[in-house]
Design an enzyme around this catalytic site. Structure first.
Site, PDB file in Angstrom:
ATOM      1  N   HIS A 160       0.823  -1.211   0.000  1.00 19.70           N
ATOM      2  CA  HIS A 160       0.000   0.000   0.000  1.00 19.70           C
ATOM      3  C   HIS A 160       0.857   1.261   0.000  1.00 19.70           C
ATOM      4  O   HIS A 160       0.668   2.161  -0.821  1.00 19.70           O
ATOM      5  CB  HIS A 160      -0.920  -0.010   1.221  1.00 19.70           C
ATOM      6  CG  HIS A 160      -1.643   1.277   1.452  1.00 19.70           C
ATOM      7  ND1 HIS A 160      -2.933   1.501   1.024  1.00 19.70           N
ATOM      8  CD2 HIS A 160      -1.246   2.424   2.075  1.00 19.70           C
ATOM      9  CE1 HIS A 160      -3.299   2.726   1.352  1.00 19.70           C
ATOM     10  NE2 HIS A 160      -2.298   3.314   2.006  1.00 19.70           N
ATOM     11  N   GLU A 161       1.796   1.345   0.929  1.00 17.39           N
ATOM     12  CA  GLU A 161       2.611   2.551   1.042  1.00 17.39           C
ATOM     13  C   GLU A 161       3.463   2.783  -0.199  1.00 17.39           C
ATOM     14  O   GLU A 161       3.690   3.923  -0.603  1.00 17.39           O
ATOM     15  CB  GLU A 161       3.502   2.478   2.287  1.00 17.39           C
ATOM     16  CG  GLU A 161       2.743   2.451   3.607  1.00 17.39           C
ATOM     17  CD  GLU A 161       1.886   3.678   3.854  1.00 17.39           C
ATOM     18  OE1 GLU A 161       2.121   4.725   3.214  1.00 17.39           O
ATOM     19  OE2 GLU A 161       0.966   3.592   4.677  1.00 17.39           O
ATOM     20  N   HIS A 164       1.776   4.905  -2.677  1.00 24.82           N
ATOM     21  CA  HIS A 164       1.938   6.345  -2.457  1.00 24.82           C
ATOM     22  C   HIS A 164       3.264   6.831  -3.044  1.00 24.82           C
ATOM     23  O   HIS A 164       3.331   7.907  -3.647  1.00 24.82           O
ATOM     24  CB  HIS A 164       1.917   6.659  -0.958  1.00 24.82           C
ATOM     25  CG  HIS A 164       0.564   6.617  -0.335  1.00 24.82           C
ATOM     26  ND1 HIS A 164      -0.529   7.300  -0.832  1.00 24.82           N
ATOM     27  CD2 HIS A 164       0.110   5.980   0.794  1.00 24.82           C
ATOM     28  CE1 HIS A 164      -1.581   7.095  -0.065  1.00 24.82           C
ATOM     29  NE2 HIS A 164      -1.230   6.294   0.926  1.00 24.82           N
ATOM     30  N   GLU A 197      -6.039   8.612  -0.754  1.00 22.77           N
ATOM     31  CA  GLU A 197      -5.773   7.189  -0.560  1.00 22.77           C
ATOM     32  C   GLU A 197      -6.228   6.320  -1.730  1.00 22.77           C
ATOM     33  O   GLU A 197      -5.933   5.117  -1.762  1.00 22.77           O
ATOM     34  CB  GLU A 197      -6.452   6.703   0.725  1.00 22.77           C
ATOM     35  CG  GLU A 197      -5.921   7.320   1.998  1.00 22.77           C
ATOM     36  CD  GLU A 197      -4.505   6.882   2.326  1.00 22.77           C
ATOM     37  OE1 GLU A 197      -4.121   5.766   1.925  1.00 22.77           O
ATOM     38  OE2 GLU A 197      -3.787   7.659   2.978  1.00 22.77           O
ATOM     39  N   TYR A 315     -11.119   8.009   4.106  1.00 23.83           N
ATOM     40  CA  TYR A 315     -10.601   6.654   3.903  1.00 23.83           C
ATOM     41  C   TYR A 315     -11.653   5.738   3.283  1.00 23.83           C
ATOM     42  O   TYR A 315     -11.360   4.946   2.382  1.00 23.83           O
ATOM     43  CB  TYR A 315     -10.104   6.073   5.232  1.00 23.83           C
ATOM     44  CG  TYR A 315      -8.716   6.522   5.598  1.00 23.83           C
ATOM     45  CD1 TYR A 315      -7.589   5.879   5.089  1.00 23.83           C
ATOM     46  CD2 TYR A 315      -8.509   7.601   6.455  1.00 23.83           C
ATOM     47  CE1 TYR A 315      -6.313   6.293   5.413  1.00 23.83           C
ATOM     48  CE2 TYR A 315      -7.242   8.025   6.788  1.00 23.83           C
ATOM     49  CZ  TYR A 315      -6.138   7.363   6.271  1.00 23.83           C
ATOM     50  OH  TYR A 315      -4.873   7.784   6.587  1.00 23.83           O
TER      51      TYR A 315
END
Length: 385
Positions: A160-161, A164, A197, A315
């Protein structure tokens, strides 16, 4: 819990307390889906997971990551990578940006998982200033000569990160205001907060695909990937306890909106509360589980005071749109094709990642999907329809 305390017939009063949730969730997943979180760690050695995640992103987005060995870093554990494009039609043969991996905990380091921008993407005259960011993690380190073995939720978080990070380094904007950023950094910019997100939540979905789980897993002893039965059990466990998790999240999002709507006392269901008692009564109202007496968990909830003001709801907004975006990739799997599709990945890069804040989130969704966004994929996956 009734079964655990010998009261399976419900003859006496048994309550579920806040400190029970993690413990009984783990037991519930083991019993209902056959997932042993401790045993799974043997399949996720960090070095293999890291190299595989980078490889998957390279294939999906048409990129090449090159370790910069002589880069100046702030700690010996930190790694720097240059990002190159390998897509033949984008006319970019050089470096697109840089990311740093700072993924192990250490004394005095920020203890959460996140990505921080270090330099925005913008043009200065005829020169492009390249974006840079750092992926800050606190993953399980190696100990006493044994390799680092990750919990599956750490694998999911890393995936996930890193989404980003790619969103940041792929930003192609004329002005720094439109480059990737978020509320914790000391300069304005970035996409709408309730879209922030979306890109990484979409990419996070890949972790749950059987095809990707086979690649990410490599047993520390014999190099085998996860058995098919375990992959099936993991998939089955994904949305267990969704009702409680989403209820608590929504209670917190509603609390965030209420306390940022004006000074206290705060009115909830006809009664007045201060900030502490309001949080506790709202959590109990929407989850059915009372917080610990005289506690105030919101005091350590950093979103509330770090720029997410009245924006925590974003979110679930993002998760809804991310599920819709991922439906395009999951269609490939249903047709027995690989979810790592370079053509669709390139479209995702061009329509969702690279524009960053130069285009409204709604317009980006419409551009990628070819239709108005829908909440159906999200509602289907959490069995709310």
């Amino acid at each position: 819990k009734r079964k655990d305390v010998g009261d399976s017939d419900g003859g006496s009063s048994v309550s579920l307390d806040p400190w029970d949730i993690v413990y009984y969730t783990r037991l519930y997943k083991a019993e209902c889906a056959g997932v042993d979180e401790a045993a799974l760690r043997q399949y996720f050695p960090l070095e293999h997971v890291k190299s595989t995640i980078l490889s998957i992103y390279e294939e999906l987005l048409g990129l090449r990551f090159e370790r910069v060995l002589d880069a100046e870093v702030w700690h010996e554990d930190v790694e720097c990578y240059a990002v190159h494009s390998v897509s033949p039609d984008d006319g970019s043969d050089g470096v697109l940006g840089h990311f740093y991996l700072d993924i192990f905990p250490r004394k005095g380091k920020y203890s959460h998982q996140c990505v921080y921008p270090l330099q925005p993407s913008y043009k200065a005259g005829n020169k492009r200033i390249l974006p840079a960011c750092v992926n800050i993690g606190n993953l399980t380190p190696s100990r006493e000569g044994s390799p680092s073995l990750l919990l599956f939720r750490e694998v999911e978080t890393f995936f996930h990160e890193f989404g980003h990070a790619c969103h940041c380094v792929l930003t192609n904007s004329r002005h720094s205001l439109h480059s990737w950023a978020w509320s914790a950094v000391p300069w304005p910019g970035g996409v709408e907060q309730d879209f922030l997100e979306v890109p990484s939540m979409m990419l996070e979905n890949f972790v749950w695909c059987p095809e990707i789980l086979r690649r990410l897993s490599k047993h520390v002893s014999d190099g085998s990937c996860l058995p098919e039965s375990t992959i099936g059990a993991l998939s089955k466990s994904r949305f267990l306890m969704t009702g409680y998790g989403k209820s608590k999240y929504l209670a917190m999002a509603l609390y965030d909106l209420k306390v940022h709507n004006g000074p206290g006392p705060y009115v909830f269901e006809g009664k007045e509360y201060d900030a502490v008692s309001l949080y506790n009564v709202m959590i109990e109202k929407y989850t059915g589980i009372a917080p610990m007496p005289e506690s105030f968990a919101a005091a350590s909830w950093f979103h509330l005071l770090m720029g997410y003001d009245a924006g925590y709801y974003g979110y679930i907004y993002s998760e809804t749109f991310a599920a819709d975006l991922f439906s395009k990739f999951s269609e490939l799997s249903r047709d027995n094709k690989s979810v790592i599709d370079a053509h669709l990945g390139k479209k995702y890069r061009d329509t969702i990642l690279s524009p960053c804040a130069t285009v409204d989130g709604d317009a980006m969704l419409l551009d990628f999907l070819g239709r108005e966004p829908s909440k159906d994929a999200f509602l289907s996956r959490v069995s709310m329809t």
